[in-house]
Design an enzyme around this catalytic site. Structure first.
Site, PDB file in Angstrom:
ATOM      1  N   HIS A  97      -7.958  80.212   1.025  1.00  0.00           N
ATOM      2  CA  HIS A  97      -8.625  79.390   2.042  1.00  0.00           C
ATOM      3  C   HIS A  97      -8.022  77.979   2.087  1.00  0.00           C
ATOM      4  CE1 HIS A  97     -12.215  78.142   4.458  1.00  0.00           C
ATOM      5  NE2 HIS A  97     -11.938  76.968   3.917  1.00  0.00           N
ATOM      6  N   GLU A  98      -7.992  77.341   0.934  1.00  0.00           N
ATOM      7  CA  GLU A  98      -7.489  75.962   0.910  1.00  0.00           C
ATOM      8  C   GLU A  98      -5.990  75.923   1.225  1.00  0.00           C
ATOM      9  OE1 GLU A  98      -9.658  73.596   0.957  1.00  0.00           O
ATOM     10  OE2 GLU A  98     -11.325  74.909   0.390  1.00  0.00           O
ATOM     11  N   GLU A 125     -10.630  74.915  10.236  1.00  0.00           N
ATOM     12  CA  GLU A 125     -11.271  76.055   9.581  1.00  0.00           C
ATOM     13  C   GLU A 125     -10.675  77.377  10.096  1.00  0.00           C
ATOM     14  OE1 GLU A 125     -12.996  75.123   7.138  1.00  0.00           O
ATOM     15  OE2 GLU A 125     -14.004  76.956   6.529  1.00  0.00           O
TER      16      GLU A 125
HETATM   17 ZN    ZN Z   1     -12.439  75.134   4.829  1.00  0.00          ZN
END
Ligand code: ZN
Length: 497
Positions: free
Chosen positions: A265-266, A295
């Site tokens: 994710h990061e 996001e």
């Molecule tokens: Zn995020």
């Protein structure tokens, strides 16, 4: 001053702002990762001085005059310069329209309220937090009204986090999810109950989990000289420059999926920053188009790539070698099913891909009611529980696991939640577009991210904040934001588990 001189002046201001932000960003990152525990006050003091200096530097009549003079010369400026002026004016108005005294009061309230929330969550005591939350809402309403008196307060807040998005847009989005996804959830969860996932909680040595993090970022073709991975309580990314991105993960010995997916994710957030066009470095247009678009990139790497069957089949042999004691008796398909197992959980941050957006929907609907004056703060726990029952079929046993679970409201952030769900939905729409020209599944199955990265770079990441989310989606996909890509993706993935 002629137009060229004014632009030169703006560039000088931009450079100074960049320097402040760089220093504050590094300090912030350090504070969350390496700084000693007791450095909190020392850092707070330094940061307060730096914020005060930036305020003086940017919120004054000279800057205002410069910005509005440049705005008058709109026709003589190129697209990028106009966008910069627009952004600066928006920031200027956002800060300058709020009386300094009230702003300071709000800052103080946020700190106290954040503390009150922590206590309330620990003690399962919503009543002690309620007066703070009431004040937080009042402040937010008042500030929104100072800034844009002709708009509804909640629309002003939504726009802060996702430019151009209003209640109407978000309502349409969630309506679609309610129609297409909610009716299937109970059945999918029931059908998946027998999926085995016990092995995810075996004991996975931390040093090997760290090795895995770098295997993943190498695979995603990230240049090790441009980023670092540190550790923090809650994973986050700090993008400072397209040669300087730092992100964190959190290693739990008995939860392999946690660091695996927070790293993916990061890394998505980090790649966005690394792929910003070099000419945006040090400008107000560096970074991302919005929270939601940022996001979309993190969820793309975490879910659309990381939780796909093709990716797991590719990476699992490496994981099995690394964790032979822990995963020796597990197949790639079992691992795939385990990391995708849908569960109706009470806690947002533990939610799976299928149910995640429903957690957001509950928060959005409640925030909307608060700002439209349709609910009193004292009634929030009951409303929260009712909505969990309605959408997810479960009722929190207490407020700690219910209305008190998230940090956002205590910290004064309202209107933030929808960007989490929008990110997932944008990602699905981008994927559908990408698949028109690229064989996504087979690239992932080969573990080759060259073409996928390039597509995301050219269509999204290189542009930083040049376009608003709506403009970027239109430009990239040739159509407006369309939530049906997301509901189709969820339904087809989870029906076939
Ligand atoms: Zn995020």
């Amino acid at each position: 001053m002629n137009t060229q001189e004014m632009l030169q002046k703006l560039t000088e201001l931009e450079q100074i702002q960049y320097a402040y932000q760089y220093v504050m960003g590094v300090t912030n990152f350090d504070g969350n990762t390496a700084a000693p525990k007791n450095s909190y006050q020392a850092r707070g003091q330094a940061m307060a001085i730096l914020s005060g200096e930036t305020y003086k530097k940017f919120i004054n009549d000279d800057v205002k005059e410069l910005l509005y003079n440049l705005k008058d010369k709109k026709d003589k400026l190129d697209f990028i310069s106009n966008r910069k002026v627009e952004e600066y004016i928006e920031n200027f108005e956002k800060i300058s329209k709020i009386p300094m005294k009230e702003f300071m009061e709000f800052t103080k309230l946020r700190n106290e309220s954040n503390h009150a929330w922590e206590q309330a969550k620990t003690n399962d005591d919503f009543e002690s937090f309620a007066p703070y939350l009431t004040k937080i809402i009042e402040f937010n309403k008042r500030f929104a009204n100072y800034r844009k008196p002709d708009k509804k307060a909640y629309d002003v807040l939504l726009d802060d986090f996702e430019k151009g998005m209003e209640m109407d847009d978000i309502d349409k989005f969630f309506k679609q999810l309610k129609k297409d996804v909610v009716p299937n959830i109970k059945e999918v969860v029931k059908k998946s109950a027998s999926i085995r996932d016990d092995f995810l909680n075996r004991s996975f040595p931390i040093n090997k989990q760290k090795e895995l993090s770098y295997i993943l970022t190498d695979l995603l073709k990230m240049n090790r000289d441009d980023y670092i991975i540190a550790e923090s309580e809650h994973p986050f990314t700090m993008g400072l420059h397209n040669n300087d991105v730092r992100f964190t993960t959190h290693y739990y010995k008995d939860m392999i999926a946690s660091s695996f997916y927070s790293t993916m994710h990061e890394a998505g957030h980090a790649i966005y920053g690394l792929n910003n066009d070099i000419k945006l470095n040090t400008t107000i247009l560096s970074g991302g188009a919005s929270n939601g678009i940022h996001e979309s990139q993190s969820r793309f790497y975490e879910n659309l790539i990381g939780r796909s069957k093709e990716f797991i089949q590719y990476i699992f042999p490496t994981m099995k070698k690394l964790f032979s004691d822990q995963l020796g008796d597990v197949t790639a398909n079992e691992f795939y099913l385990a990391v995708n197992k849908p569960k109706t959980s009470l806690i947002r941050i533990e939610a799976d891909e299928l149910t995640y957006s429903l957690h957001i929907m509950v928060r959005y609907e409640i925030e909307r009611m608060m700002f439209e004056g349709e609910v009193e703060v004292k009634d929030l726990p009951a409303i929260w529980n009712k909505k969990y029952e309605e959408y997810l079929g479960i009722t929190p046993p207490n407020n700690t696991k219910g209305v008190l679970q998230d940090v956002h409201w205590g910290f004064g952030m309202m209107g933030y939640f929808p960007s989490y769900a929008l990110g997932s939905a944008y990602a699905s729409q981008f994927l559908a577009k990408m698949k028109e020209t690229l064989d996504f599944d087979s690239e992932v199955a080969k573990g080759d991210f060259t073409k996928i990265n390039l597509w995301l770079k050219e269509n999204i990441q290189t542009h930083g904040a040049i376009y608003t989310p709506k403009q970027l989606i239109k430009k990239t996909c040739g159509e407006e934001f369309n939530p049906s890509y997301y509901s189709n993706y969820l339904n087809s993935k989870f029906k076939s588990l």
